[in-house]
Design an enzyme around this catalytic site. Structure first.
Site, mmCIF file in Angstrom:
data_model
loop_
_atom_site.group_PDB
_atom_site.id
_atom_site.type_symbol
_atom_site.label_atom_id
_atom_site.label_comp_id
_atom_site.label_asym_id
_atom_site.label_seq_id
_atom_site.Cartn_x
_atom_site.Cartn_y
_atom_site.Cartn_z
ATOM 1 N N TYR A 50 -47.660 2.084 73.309
ATOM 2 C CA TYR A 50 -46.624 1.051 73.192
ATOM 3 C C TYR A 50 -46.360 0.427 74.568
ATOM 4 C CZ TYR A 50 -45.554 3.365 68.698
ATOM 5 O OH TYR A 50 -45.621 3.939 67.453
ATOM 6 N N LEU A 204 -37.215 -6.098 55.904
ATOM 7 C CA LEU A 204 -37.205 -6.664 54.545
ATOM 8 C C LEU A 204 -36.228 -5.927 53.623
ATOM 9 C CD1 LEU A 204 -38.614 -8.643 52.547
ATOM 10 C CD2 LEU A 204 -40.270 -6.845 52.099
#
Ligand SMILES: NC(=O)c1ccc[n+]([C@@H]2O[C@H](COP(=O)([O-])OP(=O)(O)OC[C@H]3O[C@@H](n4cnc5c(N)ncnc54)[C@H](OP(=O)(O)O)[C@@H]3O)[C@@H](O)[C@H]2O)c1
Length: 305
Positions: A50, A204
């Site tokens: 990352y 979502l």
């Protein structure tokens, strides 16, 4: 906050913090991580890949400044050899690479041990016994307390379940990506716990679903069309709040932690609120089942056992 303990005795807050989308800046990251720990989250999930090590450095900065290492369950991941100059990433689960990488991760994280070290993917062609032996040796040396894999390949998961002493398997798991349900029995029978990543499907499955759907899912995902996803979300959100429901769904399985990402403190606070709501006032089983069935059941189609 509920805590779950794995077979090596590693204690995970049931709601974890996935650090992948932390800001690049160490001070901004520290602010979010401080709040996460103050809100009761103790599991922090990162990877060497990352931001090419910067994510681990930012967490290291937080650990040093906060002096809270002993309150945190810290995990990182290994297996990707990345180039600091270009974007080239090569898969390398070898003993030599892992033995070098653990020291680099520990240095960036300002700590002398990891609670959990995960293989960041993997294929059935890998020398898996060599990787397993390397993790076992790191455990004996006291550099890691436990190891696991992050994988969505049933054949790789099956091999590690049968041939290693993994504590955890990280996989994307939520109402839409419900593929892990097929593997639950096999995972539980080996006393391994799931780290459910991507629980909100990038936002979502929150009260922001419409905006996120239009921004991030125009092309559909996992073989599901935009319209199919939209229909499922619309049906489910009329029954009960989506985010609370997805946490309840995941915590009904044998998870170590629900590894939630957040890029702002507002998102983090909303996530903890939804988690607490789930604990204080659970959705009735019938309603939750109706929500689960609003989404199409899907299966892993590649890399099968
Ligand atoms: N292969 C692997 O091992 C692997 C792969 C992926 C992830 N992971 C781990 O799993 C963690 C979680 O994965 P993920 O980031 O995909 O999970 P996620 O929790 O489903 O999505 C996080 C993203 O959702 C949005 N979000 C979060 N809370 C929200 C809220 N309350 N309202 C609206 N939007 C919200 C944010 O997107 P915006 O920033 O766009 O607003 C946030 O960055 C990662 O941080 C990482 O630690 C591991």
């Amino acid at each position: 906050m509920k805590f779950n303990t794995t077979k090596s005795g590693i204690k995970f807050s049931e709601l974890g913090f996935g650090a992948m989308n932390l800001p690049n800046d160490a001070i901004d990251s520290q602010y979010i991580l401080d709040q996460a720990v103050d809100l009761g989250i103790t599991y922090i999930d990162t990877a060497d890949l990352y931001q090419k090590g910067q994510n681990e450095k930012n967490i290291g900065h937080f650990i040093k400044q906060s002096k809270k290492r002993d309150q945190i369950t810290l995990a990182s991941k290994v297996g990707n050899r990345f180039n600091m100059v270009n974007d080239d990433v090569q898969w390398d689960p070898s003993k030599a690479h892992i033995k070098q990488s653990i020291h680099e991760s520990l240095k960036r994280l300002e700590t002398d041990y990891l609670d959990l070290y995960m293989l960041h993917g993997g294929t059935i062609e890998d020398q898996m016994d060599e990787t397993i032996e390397t993790f076992e040796n790191l455990k004996k040396e006291g550099l890691i307390r436990a190891y696991g894999i992050s994988s969505i390949r049933p054949n790789v998961i099956d091999y590690y379940l049968k041939h290693s002493q993994i504590d955890t398997i990280m996989m994307q798991f939520n109402f839409i990506d419900n593929r892990p349900t097929d593997l639950i029995d096999a995972i539980q029978s080996e006393n391994v716990k799931i780290l459910a990543r991507g629980p909100l499907m990038k936002g979502l499955l929150t009260d922001q679903s419409e905006a996120v759907l239009n921004k991030k899912f125009r092309e559909g995902t996992l073989g599901l069309t935009y319209d199919t996803i939209k229909e499922g979300v619309q049906i489910a959100q009329q029954i009960a709040p989506l985010q609370q429901a997805v946490y309840q769904y995941l915590s009904s399985y044998d998870v170590a932690s629900i590894v939630n990402g957040a890029s702002t403190v507002e998102q983090l606070k909303a996530n903890v609120r939804a988690y607490e709501q789930m604990k204080d006032d659970p959705i009735e089983t019938d309603a939750l089942n109706q929500m689960i069935h609003a989404f199409k059941s899907i299966q892993y189609e590649d890399h099968l056992v």
